[in-house]
Design a protein around this motif. Structure first.
Motif, PDB file in Angstrom:
ATOM      1  N   SER A  80     -50.334  98.708  -0.677  1.00  0.00           N
ATOM      2  CA  SER A  80     -50.429  97.526   0.161  1.00  0.00           C
ATOM      3  C   SER A  80     -51.853  97.380   0.674  1.00  0.00           C
ATOM      4  N   PRO A  81     -52.255  96.148   1.012  1.00  0.00           N
ATOM      5  CA  PRO A  81     -53.608  95.950   1.552  1.00  0.00           C
ATOM      6  C   PRO A  81     -53.865  96.757   2.825  1.00  0.00           C
ATOM      7  N   ASP A  82     -52.869  96.811   3.707  1.00  0.00           N
ATOM      8  CA  ASP A  82     -53.050  97.575   4.943  1.00  0.00           C
ATOM      9  C   ASP A  82     -53.268  99.050   4.644  1.00  0.00           C
ATOM     10  N   ALA A  83     -52.526  99.574   3.672  1.00  0.00           N
ATOM     11  CA  ALA A  83     -52.709 100.975   3.297  1.00  0.00           C
ATOM     12  C   ALA A  83     -54.083 101.193   2.684  1.00  0.00           C
ATOM     13  N   ALA A  84     -54.578 100.194   1.919  1.00  0.00           N
ATOM     14  CA  ALA A  84     -55.910 100.314   1.317  1.00  0.00           C
ATOM     15  C   ALA A  84     -56.991 100.325   2.388  1.00  0.00           C
ATOM     16  N   VAL A  85     -56.843  99.494   3.412  1.00  0.00           N
ATOM     17  CA  VAL A  85     -57.816  99.471   4.506  1.00  0.00           C
ATOM     18  C   VAL A  85     -57.822 100.814   5.228  1.00  0.00           C
ATOM     19  N   CYS A 111     -59.424  99.225  -3.984  1.00  0.00           N
ATOM     20  CA  CYS A 111     -59.892  97.843  -4.144  1.00  0.00           C
ATOM     21  C   CYS A 111     -59.763  97.438  -5.609  1.00  0.00           C
ATOM     22  N   ALA A 112     -59.014  96.362  -5.858  1.00  0.00           N
ATOM     23  CA  ALA A 112     -58.768  95.925  -7.233  1.00  0.00           C
ATOM     24  C   ALA A 112     -60.039  95.479  -7.938  1.00  0.00           C
ATOM     25  N   ARG A 168     -89.372  96.831  -1.503  1.00  0.00           N
ATOM     26  CA  ARG A 168     -88.171  97.676  -1.587  1.00  0.00           C
ATOM     27  C   ARG A 168     -88.417  99.130  -1.208  1.00  0.00           C
ATOM     28  N   SER A 169     -89.660  99.525  -1.117  1.00  0.00           N
ATOM     29  CA  SER A 169     -89.943 100.880  -0.639  1.00  0.00           C
ATOM     30  C   SER A 169     -89.919 100.952   0.884  1.00  0.00           C
ATOM     31  N   ARG A 170     -89.897  99.766   1.544  1.00  0.00           N
ATOM     32  CA  ARG A 170     -89.878  99.722   3.006  1.00  0.00           C
ATOM     33  C   ARG A 170     -88.690  98.928   3.536  1.00  0.00           C
ATOM     34  N   ALA A 171     -87.661  98.803   2.717  1.00  0.00           N
ATOM     35  CA  ALA A 171     -86.428  98.135   3.134  1.00  0.00           C
ATOM     36  C   ALA A 171     -85.256  98.782   2.401  1.00  0.00           C
ATOM     37  N   TYR A 172     -84.091  98.728   3.021  1.00  0.00           N
ATOM     38  CA  TYR A 172     -82.860  99.256   2.412  1.00  0.00           C
ATOM     39  C   TYR A 172     -81.929  98.073   2.206  1.00  0.00           C
ATOM     40  N   ILE A 173     -81.344  97.965   1.002  1.00  0.00           N
ATOM     41  CA  ILE A 173     -80.610  96.764   0.611  1.00  0.00           C
ATOM     42  C   ILE A 173     -79.225  97.141   0.091  1.00  0.00           C
ATOM     43  N   ALA A 174     -78.193  96.448   0.582  1.00  0.00           N
ATOM     44  CA  ALA A 174     -76.822  96.715   0.138  1.00  0.00           C
ATOM     45  C   ALA A 174     -76.018  95.418   0.244  1.00  0.00           C
ATOM     46  N   ASN A 175     -74.716  95.514  -0.040  1.00  0.00           N
ATOM     47  CA  ASN A 175     -73.801  94.380   0.037  1.00  0.00           C
ATOM     48  C   ASN A 175     -72.538  94.788   0.792  1.00  0.00           C
ATOM     49  N   ILE A 176     -71.850  93.794   1.355  1.00  0.00           N
ATOM     50  CA  ILE A 176     -70.546  94.055   1.961  1.00  0.00           C
ATOM     51  C   ILE A 176     -69.584  94.582   0.902  1.00  0.00           C
ATOM     52  N   PRO A 187     -65.562  86.803  -2.487  1.00  0.00           N
ATOM     53  CA  PRO A 187     -64.556  87.826  -2.155  1.00  0.00           C
ATOM     54  C   PRO A 187     -63.491  87.249  -1.233  1.00  0.00           C
ATOM     55  N   THR A 188     -62.280  87.731  -1.372  1.00  0.00           N
ATOM     56  CA  THR A 188     -61.199  87.295  -0.501  1.00  0.00           C
ATOM     57  C   THR A 188     -61.295  88.030   0.841  1.00  0.00           C
ATOM     58  N   PRO A 189     -60.684  87.500   1.892  1.00  0.00           N
ATOM     59  CA  PRO A 189     -60.664  88.228   3.169  1.00  0.00           C
ATOM     60  C   PRO A 189     -60.061  89.623   3.036  1.00  0.00           C
ATOM     61  N   GLN A 190     -59.068  89.759   2.168  1.00  0.00           N
ATOM     62  CA  GLN A 190     -58.443  91.069   1.958  1.00  0.00           C
ATOM     63  C   GLN A 190     -59.427  92.047   1.337  1.00  0.00           C
ATOM     64  N   GLU A 191     -60.180  91.604   0.330  1.00  0.00           N
ATOM     65  CA  GLU A 191     -61.171  92.472  -0.307  1.00  0.00           C
ATOM     66  C   GLU A 191     -62.276  92.849   0.677  1.00  0.00           C
ATOM     67  N   THR A 192     -62.683  91.898   1.514  1.00  0.00           N
ATOM     68  CA  THR A 192     -63.710  92.180   2.509  1.00  0.00           C
ATOM     69  C   THR A 192     -63.222  93.215   3.514  1.00  0.00           C
ATOM     70  N   ALA A 193     -61.963  93.084   3.956  1.00  0.00           N
ATOM     71  CA  ALA A 193     -61.407  94.028   4.921  1.00  0.00           C
ATOM     72  C   ALA A 193     -61.341  95.441   4.348  1.00  0.00           C
TER      73      ALA A 193
END
Length: 286
Positions: A80-85, A111-112, A168-176, A187-193
């Motif tokens: 379930s999504p809640d269990a995944a979170v 996460c699917a 990029r040697s003086r910054a750190y970059i990522a994604n949600i 992304p869906t709200p579920q995937e973001t959560a």
């Protein structure tokens, strides 16, 4: 009569690739509306279009006994999504370093999106940097290379960084979201959560002096708000990492600026504000 320039097919192909269209389903177009109208008129399915093999007659379906429920295995994906979170929160808490966090995310099955993406897109740049940029989700180029912001939007981000003396040697970059959504969809709200505990722990472990949210999805998820990016951008807010409070600002995502160049004027103001915040943090250090 206006003469239009000849169509550049390479630009058209590049547009479809950016939009996530990277698979051709057939050699020739098929008018499904005409097929449906013909079926309604005759009451019979129409023959397959030329170039497409007709389906073989299907054998009568046989009744099969229902499958047995699989025995519980804690290593499989949560049901379930809640269990995944909850599983993501527990895994993120167990990471004592960025390397451990990456390994835990590589093994995470909750996460699917992981099953449709090519690879995990964890981060790029210097994890010891004073400023961390967080976007929304990887695109096609990022999925292929395993690094965030390496396509057209990434090249624009590099120019934005360079305009205030960063790279990029003086910054750190990522994604949600660390895995590419199919077809570059949002992304869906579920995937973001599900993914939020991982990026929250990543920010905590990187421990920057300034957090920059790139785009509305990133700002809303990290700053826990429903306001749009137009209202959020340019405002300095507090972000709680769990161990300290750091300053956070939001600005437009580079992909948005590629589609809406008029927004670059406001983004430039945001970059100047970021530069000023970093300078102020330097002045306050002993």
């Amino acid at each position: 009569m206006t003469d239009f320039p000849p169509l550049d097919w390479s630009d058209l192909i590049a547009f479809h690739l950016e939009a996530g269209v990277d698979v051709a389903l057939g050699e020739a177009p098929v008018d499904r509306f005409a097929e449906t109208a013909a079926e309604q008129k005759t009451g019979r399915p129409q023959p397959e279009a030329e170039g497409r093999p007709a389906e073989a007659p299907r054998a009568p379906a046989r009744l099969e006994p229902p499958p047995r429920p699989a025995p519980h295995n804690p290593a499989v994906a949560p049901h379930s999504p809640d269990a995944a979170v909850m599983a993501a929160r527990e895994a993120a808490r167990g990471a004592a370093s960025l390397d451990e966090l990456r390994a835990l995310m590589e093994a995470f099955e909750g996460c699917a999106l992981k099953r449709t993406a090519s690879r995990l897109v964890f981060a790029d740049g210097n994890p010891q940097a004073r400023v961390m940029f967080v976007g929304e989700a990887p695109g096609r180029d990022e999925d292929q290379q395993g690094l965030p912001f390496v396509g057209r939007a990434g090249r624009l981000l590099d120019l934005m960084l360079g305009s205030i003396g960063l790279d990029r040697s003086r910054a750190y970059i990522a994604n949600i979201i660390p895995w590419r959504p199919p077809g570059n969809r949002a992304p869906t709200p579920q995937e973001t959560a599900i993914c939020l505990p991982f990026i929250s722990r990543q920010i905590e472990l990187a421990d920057p002096d300034l957090l920059v949210c790139l785009g509305g999805q990133s700002a809303q998820a990290l700053l826990a708000t429903t306001e749009g990016i137009t209202k959020l951008r340019g405002r300095v807010q507090d972000y709680e990492t769990g161990t300290r409070t750091i300053r956070a600002v939001a600005t437009f995502h580079p992909a948005y600026l590629l589609r809406t160049p008029i927004g670059k004027r406001l983004a430039w103001r945001d970059l100047l504000a970021i530069e000023a915040l970093l300078a102020k943090a330097d002045a306050g250090k002993p």
